[in-house]
Design an enzyme around this catalytic site. Structure first.
Site, mmCIF file in Angstrom:
data_model
loop_
_atom_site.group_PDB
_atom_site.id
_atom_site.type_symbol
_atom_site.label_atom_id
_atom_site.label_comp_id
_atom_site.label_asym_id
_atom_site.label_seq_id
_atom_site.Cartn_x
_atom_site.Cartn_y
_atom_site.Cartn_z
ATOM 1 C CG HIS A 102 -5.534 1.831 5.353
ATOM 2 N ND1 HIS A 102 -5.066 2.747 6.267
ATOM 3 C CD2 HIS A 102 -4.539 0.927 5.162
ATOM 4 C CE1 HIS A 102 -3.823 2.414 6.595
ATOM 5 N NE2 HIS A 102 -3.489 1.313 5.948
ATOM 6 C CD GLU A 158 -3.258 -2.550 7.276
ATOM 7 O OE1 GLU A 158 -2.208 -2.840 6.716
ATOM 8 O OE2 GLU A 158 -3.822 -1.456 7.141
ATOM 9 N N GLY A 170 3.111 -1.185 4.296
ATOM 10 C CA GLY A 170 3.174 0.252 4.052
ATOM 11 C C GLY A 170 4.598 0.681 3.739
ATOM 12 N N GLY A 171 5.292 1.226 4.747
ATOM 13 C CA GLY A 171 6.630 1.789 4.555
ATOM 14 C C GLY A 171 7.605 0.895 3.801
ATOM 15 N N GLY A 216 2.896 2.097 10.887
ATOM 16 C CA GLY A 216 3.838 3.202 10.749
ATOM 17 C C GLY A 216 4.539 3.565 12.046
ATOM 18 C CD GLU A 272 -2.638 5.312 6.858
ATOM 19 O OE1 GLU A 272 -2.641 5.386 5.616
ATOM 20 O OE2 GLU A 272 -1.723 4.733 7.499
ATOM 21 C CG ASN A 308 -1.741 1.212 1.388
ATOM 22 O OD1 ASN A 308 -1.808 2.028 0.473
ATOM 23 N ND2 ASN A 308 -2.394 1.358 2.534
ATOM 24 C CD1 TRP A 309 3.674 1.043 -2.678
ATOM 25 C CD2 TRP A 309 3.509 1.939 -4.730
ATOM 26 N NE1 TRP A 309 4.382 0.247 -3.538
ATOM 27 C CE2 TRP A 309 4.299 0.769 -4.812
ATOM 28 C CE3 TRP A 309 3.268 2.657 -5.902
ATOM 29 C CZ2 TRP A 309 4.849 0.313 -6.013
ATOM 30 C CZ3 TRP A 309 3.809 2.221 -7.105
ATOM 31 C CH2 TRP A 309 4.596 1.060 -7.148
ATOM 32 C CE LYS A 310 -0.012 3.054 4.735
ATOM 33 N NZ LYS A 310 0.156 3.092 6.190
ATOM 34 C CB SER A 348 5.612 -2.089 11.912
ATOM 35 O OG SER A 348 5.217 -0.756 12.177
HETATM 36 P P1 13P Z 1 3.346 0.180 7.742
HETATM 37 O O1 13P Z 1 3.847 -1.090 7.132
HETATM 38 O O2 13P Z 1 4.089 1.406 7.292
HETATM 39 O O3 13P Z 1 3.210 0.076 9.240
HETATM 40 O O4 13P Z 1 1.838 0.385 7.178
HETATM 41 C C1 13P Z 1 0.956 -0.657 7.226
HETATM 42 C C2 13P Z 1 -0.257 -0.275 6.459
HETATM 43 O O5 13P Z 1 -0.971 0.632 6.827
HETATM 44 C C3 13P Z 1 -0.545 -1.009 5.217
HETATM 45 O O6 13P Z 1 -1.808 -0.695 4.740
#
Ligand code: 13P
Length: 254
Positions: free
Chosen positions: A97, A169, A236-237, A175, A99, A9-11, A215
């Site tokens: 998600h 999640e 994510g990251g 994050g 967020e 997920n590149w956000k 993470s």
């Molecule tokens: P991180 O891997 O950066 O914690 O993010 C997870 C995420 O929100 C994937 O959708």
């Protein structure tokens, strides 16, 4: 056997050129990986979906959207419909998600409608859910997850589950560098699978892929993915770096 899945997920990261470059690098490396058993997806921002898709060869790395509006069309400034995604060749959409829930007030009710739109357009969703830290500390995490699933998803029919991937999640692990321990992830994933089994039977619960997100890094992926109910990850990251993302895919292939 359930499908192992690793999705990035590149956000709100990576411009047009960077999206294409990263997607192609991942594709090249996945191609060169002997016996890749894992489904690999990346989710660029809306403006980069078509460009990224066009630069990839069918199927090696799939391209998913990060969100979608529930309505067919209309006066919803800034939103994107299912039909628009289908027209450019998108088959998978991340929904729910944390967020989106936290910053854009996405409710279970809206998500239930989005799920109906996904089903209607024969799309697939990676449906995200998970508790915040206060819920975990108060011991309410199972209750919260159960209500998120029941309110947004459990109205669908058994046959519809072929279009659903679940992604647990825990918000406190996103994050933050803090990961749920493999035991915590397994405990929750088993609980989720059991909820699905109670409502839909074991045929459905044994085939649905349940991803863990929060993470995930190359150094913790293997242990997380070795748990019997963890079928891969939503990243994510670490999905923004080709070496890290490949390390996670390799962990899923083991
Ligand atoms: P991180 O891997 O950066 O914690 O993010 C997870 C995420 O929100 C994937 O959708």
């Amino acid at each position: 056997m359930r499908t192992k899945i690793v999705a990035g997920n590149w956000k709100m990261n990576l411009g047009y050129k960077a999206s294409i470059q990263l997607a192609k690098e991942i594709e090249n490396q996945v191609k060169n990986t002997n016996q890749n058993k894992t489904r690999v997806l990346v989710a660029p921002t809306f403006v980069n979906l078509k460009g990224t898709l066009e630069q990839l060869n069918e199927g090696i790395v799939e391209v998913a959207a990060q969100n979608m509006h529930q309505a067919e069309n209309g006066a919803f400034t800034g939103e994107i419909s299912a039909e628009m995604l289908v027209e450019i060749g998108i088959k998978t959409v991340i929904l729910g998600h944390s967020e989106r829930r936290a910053y854009f007030n996405e409710t279970d009710k809206a998500l239930a409608e989005k799920i109906n739109t996904i089903l209607k357009h024969h799309l697939e969703t990676i449906f995200c859910f998970g508790e915040v830290l206060e819920d975990r500390k108060a011991g309410n995490h199972f209750k919260v997850v159960e209500s998120q699933l029941k309110n947004a998803l459990f109205h669908i029919k058994s046959d519809d589950w072929s279009q659903i991937i679940l992604a647990y999640e825990p918000v406190w692990a996103i994050g933050t560098g803090e990961t749920a321990s493999p035991e915590q992830a397994q405990e929750m994933h088993a609980f989720i699978r059991n909820l699905v089994a109670k409502q839909y039977g074991s045929k459905v619960s044994n085939t649905v892929s349940i991803l863990y997100g929060g993470s995930v890094k190359p150094n913790n992926a293997q242990e997380l993915f070795s748990k019997p109910d963890v079928d891969g990850g939503l990243i994510g990251g670490a999905a923004l770096n080709v070496a890290d993302f490949m390390g996670i895919i390799q962990a899923a292939n083991l």
